[in-house]
Design a protein around this motif. Sequence first.
Motif, PDB file in Angstrom:
ATOM      1  N   ALA A   1       0.809  -1.216   0.000  1.00 43.93           N
ATOM      2  CA  ALA A   1       0.000   0.000   0.000  1.00 43.93           C
ATOM      3  C   ALA A   1       0.842   1.265   0.000  1.00 43.93           C
ATOM      4  N   SER A   2       2.121   1.153   0.333  1.00 42.04           N
ATOM      5  CA  SER A   2       3.027   2.305   0.299  1.00 42.04           C
ATOM      6  C   SER A   2       4.465   1.792   0.274  1.00 42.04           C
ATOM      7  N   GLY A   3       5.379   2.668  -0.057  1.00 41.85           N
ATOM      8  CA  GLY A   3       6.792   2.311   0.019  1.00 41.85           C
ATOM      9  C   GLY A   3       7.167   1.982   1.459  1.00 41.85           C
ATOM     10  N   SER A   4       6.538   2.678   2.399  1.00 39.76           N
ATOM     11  CA  SER A   4       6.831   2.434   3.811  1.00 39.76           C
ATOM     12  C   SER A   4       6.351   1.048   4.236  1.00 39.76           C
ATOM     13  N   ALA A   5       5.183   0.614   3.730  1.00 35.43           N
ATOM     14  CA  ALA A   5       4.685  -0.733   4.040  1.00 35.43           C
ATOM     15  C   ALA A   5       5.622  -1.780   3.446  1.00 35.43           C
TER      16      ALA A   5
ATOM     17  N   VAL B   1      18.345  -2.822  -1.281  1.00 36.14           N
ATOM     18  CA  VAL B   1      18.519  -1.509  -1.900  1.00 36.14           C
ATOM     19  C   VAL B   1      17.152  -0.894  -2.173  1.00 36.14           C
ATOM     20  N   ASP B   2      16.947   0.295  -1.655  1.00 36.69           N
ATOM     21  CA  ASP B   2      15.766   1.083  -1.992  1.00 36.69           C
ATOM     22  C   ASP B   2      16.093   1.775  -3.317  1.00 36.69           C
ATOM     23  N   ASN B   3      15.443   1.293  -4.382  1.00 35.68           N
ATOM     24  CA  ASN B   3      15.788   1.733  -5.748  1.00 35.68           C
ATOM     25  C   ASN B   3      14.823   2.791  -6.271  1.00 35.68           C
ATOM     26  N   THR B   4      14.142   3.464  -5.355  1.00 37.83           N
ATOM     27  CA  THR B   4      13.107   4.436  -5.742  1.00 37.83           C
ATOM     28  C   THR B   4      13.649   5.561  -6.624  1.00 37.83           C
ATOM     29  N   PHE B   5      14.810   6.120  -6.274  1.00 39.84           N
ATOM     30  CA  PHE B   5      15.333   7.269  -7.024  1.00 39.84           C
ATOM     31  C   PHE B   5      15.810   6.873  -8.424  1.00 39.84           C
ATOM     32  N   ALA B   6      16.450   5.724  -8.542  1.00 40.08           N
ATOM     33  CA  ALA B   6      17.003   5.336  -9.840  1.00 40.08           C
ATOM     34  C   ALA B   6      15.935   4.740 -10.754  1.00 40.08           C
TER      35      ALA B   6
ATOM     36  N   LEU C   1      20.571   0.107   1.908  1.00 44.22           N
ATOM     37  CA  LEU C   1      21.192   1.171   1.117  1.00 44.22           C
ATOM     38  C   LEU C   1      20.204   1.875   0.216  1.00 44.22           C
ATOM     39  N   GLU C   2      20.528   3.127  -0.061  1.00 44.58           N
ATOM     40  CA  GLU C   2      19.874   3.854  -1.146  1.00 44.58           C
ATOM     41  C   GLU C   2      20.984   4.435  -2.002  1.00 44.58           C
ATOM     42  N   SER C   3      20.814   4.425  -3.281  1.00 44.26           N
ATOM     43  CA  SER C   3      21.771   5.066  -4.190  1.00 44.26           C
ATOM     44  C   SER C   3      21.081   5.274  -5.532  1.00 44.26           C
TER      45      SER C   3
ATOM     46  N   LEU D   1      -1.074   8.617  -6.443  1.00 43.51           N
ATOM     47  CA  LEU D   1      -1.314   7.521  -5.507  1.00 43.51           C
ATOM     48  C   LEU D   1      -0.098   7.306  -4.606  1.00 43.51           C
ATOM     49  N   ILE D   2      -0.318   6.496  -3.553  1.00 37.29           N
ATOM     50  CA  ILE D   2       0.752   6.058  -2.662  1.00 37.29           C
ATOM     51  C   ILE D   2       0.850   4.547  -2.837  1.00 37.29           C
ATOM     52  N   GLY D   3       2.055   4.040  -3.108  1.00 36.14           N
ATOM     53  CA  GLY D   3       2.201   2.596  -3.275  1.00 36.14           C
ATOM     54  C   GLY D   3       3.638   2.157  -3.084  1.00 36.14           C
ATOM     55  N   GLY D   4       3.824   0.853  -2.926  1.00 36.25           N
ATOM     56  CA  GLY D   4       5.175   0.327  -2.732  1.00 36.25           C
ATOM     57  C   GLY D   4       5.308  -1.085  -3.268  1.00 36.25           C
TER      58      GLY D   4
ATOM     59  N   VAL E   1      19.657   7.725   4.897  1.00 37.27           N
ATOM     60  CA  VAL E   1      18.531   6.873   4.522  1.00 37.27           C
ATOM     61  C   VAL E   1      17.256   7.726   4.492  1.00 37.27           C
ATOM     62  N   TYR E   2      16.288   7.320   3.693  1.00 38.62           N
ATOM     63  CA  TYR E   2      15.007   8.029   3.599  1.00 38.62           C
ATOM     64  C   TYR E   2      14.425   8.217   5.005  1.00 38.62           C
ATOM     65  N   GLY E   3      13.899   9.396   5.296  1.00 39.95           N
ATOM     66  CA  GLY E   3      13.411   9.730   6.635  1.00 39.95           C
ATOM     67  C   GLY E   3      12.387   8.742   7.181  1.00 39.95           C
TER      68      GLY E   3
ATOM     69  N   SER F   1       7.809  14.825  -2.080  1.00 39.90           N
ATOM     70  CA  SER F   1       7.664  13.782  -3.100  1.00 39.90           C
ATOM     71  C   SER F   1       8.449  14.129  -4.363  1.00 39.90           C
ATOM     72  N   LEU F   2       8.373  13.257  -5.330  1.00 38.70           N
ATOM     73  CA  LEU F   2       9.207  13.359  -6.531  1.00 38.70           C
ATOM     74  C   LEU F   2       8.717  12.363  -7.584  1.00 38.70           C
ATOM     75  N   GLY F   3       9.277  12.488  -8.773  1.00 38.90           N
ATOM     76  CA  GLY F   3       9.059  11.462  -9.787  1.00 38.90           C
ATOM     77  C   GLY F   3       7.794  11.596 -10.601  1.00 38.90           C
TER      78      GLY F   3
ATOM     79  N   HIS G   1      10.770  -0.494  -3.465  1.00 42.83           N
ATOM     80  CA  HIS G   1      10.348   0.690  -4.217  1.00 42.83           C
ATOM     81  C   HIS G   1       9.203   1.408  -3.529  1.00 42.83           C
ATOM     82  N   SER G   2       9.250   2.724  -3.581  1.00 45.93           N
ATOM     83  CA  SER G   2       8.044   3.500  -3.373  1.00 45.93           C
ATOM     84  C   SER G   2       7.514   3.737  -4.782  1.00 45.93           C
ATOM     85  N   THR G   3       6.433   3.033  -5.153  1.00 44.20           N
ATOM     86  CA  THR G   3       5.866   3.202  -6.504  1.00 44.20           C
ATOM     87  C   THR G   3       5.153   4.545  -6.620  1.00 44.20           C
ATOM     88  N   THR G   4       4.987   5.209  -5.471  1.00 43.64           N
ATOM     89  CA  THR G   4       4.442   6.570  -5.423  1.00 43.64           C
ATOM     90  C   THR G   4       5.206   7.511  -6.355  1.00 43.64           C
ATOM     91  N   LYS G   5       6.484   7.241  -6.566  1.00 44.32           N
ATOM     92  CA  LYS G   5       7.370   8.177  -7.249  1.00 44.32           C
ATOM     93  C   LYS G   5       7.406   7.887  -8.765  1.00 44.32           C
ATOM     94  N   TYR G   6       8.574   7.596  -9.333  1.00 44.48           N
ATOM     95  CA  TYR G   6       8.671   7.473 -10.796  1.00 44.48           C
ATOM     96  C   TYR G   6       7.844   6.323 -11.377  1.00 44.48           C
TER      97      TYR G   6
HETATM   98  C1  LIG Z   1       8.924   8.128  -0.799  1.00 46.90           C
HETATM   99  C2  LIG Z   1      10.004   7.198  -0.461  1.00 46.90           C
HETATM  100  C3  LIG Z   1       9.789   6.116   0.417  1.00 46.90           C
HETATM  101  C4  LIG Z   1       8.480   5.890   1.142  1.00 46.90           C
HETATM  102  O1  LIG Z   1       7.458   5.605   0.269  1.00 46.90           O
HETATM  103  P1  LIG Z   1       5.919   5.985   0.543  1.00 46.90           P
HETATM  104  O2  LIG Z   1       5.244   5.497  -0.684  1.00 46.90           O
HETATM  105  O3  LIG Z   1       5.844   7.465   0.746  1.00 46.90           O
HETATM  106  O4  LIG Z   1       5.509   5.251   1.786  1.00 46.90           O
HETATM  107  C5  LIG Z   1      10.848   5.264   0.658  1.00 46.90           C
HETATM  108  N1  LIG Z   1      12.058   5.463   0.087  1.00 46.90           N
HETATM  109  C6  LIG Z   1      12.293   6.488  -0.739  1.00 46.90           C
HETATM  110  C7  LIG Z   1      13.655   6.652  -1.334  1.00 46.90           C
HETATM  111  C8  LIG Z   1      11.286   7.390  -1.041  1.00 46.90           C
HETATM  112  O5  LIG Z   1      11.536   8.425  -1.856  1.00 46.90           O
END
Ligand SMILES: *Cc1c(COP(=O)(O)O)cnc(C)c1O
Length: 381
Positions: A75-79, A172-177, A143-145, A206-209, A100-102, A325-327, A194-199
Amino acid sequence: MQDKKFATRAIHAGQEADPVTGATIVPIYATSTFTQEAPGEHKGYEYSRTGNPTRSALEECLASLEGGAYGLGFASGSAATDAVVNLLEPGDHLVSCSEVYGGTFRIFTGIYQRRGLQVTYVDGSNPEAFNRALTNKTRMIWLESPTNPLLNIFDLRSIAELAQKNGSTMVVDNTFATPYLQNPLALGAEIVVHSTTKYLNGHSDLIGGAVVTSNQSLYEKMSYYQNAAGAVPSPFDAWLVLRGIKTLPVRMEAHQRGAADIASFLLAHPAVASVYYPGLKEHPGHQLAGRQMRGWGGMVSFKLEDPVRVDYFFRKLKIFAVAESLGGVESLACHPYTMTHATIPEDKREALGITPELVRLSVGLEDPEDLADDLREALGA
Ligand SMILES: *Cc1c(COP(=O)(O)O)cnc(C)c1O
């Protein structure tokens, strides 16, 4: 499908025509339950928390794009992050990069450290620092990178080797790349978040992961948790992400063309003290990013010469929305010091380089000239 190129998989992986109706696009299976022929006799779906065909399509597509065997939608990247950290037991040790992501930091400290998880934060740019932090209790490296918001690049392959030697799982949290630009599993990671919320969704609606892995036993544990804890995406959200992913390759190409233009524009502007973009030759991670990524991404950060001008800058922006947010397709400007990173203690923020004059941009798909004009106005004379 796995022998096909990325753009083909983005549109087709997990998305065969609907077996019942021939619908070309995966339908939104808006149903909580599935009718069985007789008790226990069903077509693979019983209840939508456990499994839903729209979500399955998304999970299969994401697994394909990350080159993994299994995908799990959340349901979110955090989940998704929570499902991964939940693999650990009280007394286990986790090593994370300090940038690391907050929200991930909050999960580590606010939820799992209370229950006996040990966490050490290290400077990710130094693989040796990871080596020193590893103990016989270390079960996971996180890691994030590129990192948020300074876009530092960490040597994923070297750190994965350390993790393997130590018998710990590298995540690896690959959300940014995004998988379009980087595949951590191919570099030795065992789990991608992944936080699918982004790119991946790409349209800020939406919010997703998601989680991807090729390790069957880890997959089974996280799949159990996904069903048990139930933080699953709705069929509609899964469908939106699937739709977004179809254009991920063209969007990422346009995002990074725009970001490269903005980075050069900022570099030449007298009101700007420094620019953080992995595509710049001056960026300390430029060479490394060239080896482990297939592009530089759509995020650009910079520092203003004069912190007094920060407020003016943000108030003056017309096209860039001042937002977290971003992406998404629209450009966003964020002030990490007071927005995304405000909860980090002051001295830690300064140590990380997250100072009051830092600005983070998510470069959208508007015309790059209009974006540069918007920044020029806001940077002032
Ligand atoms: C936004 C984000 C998350 C958290 O995802 P949510 O969908 O907001 O819960 C985690 N990691 C990175 C790098 C993010 O940008």
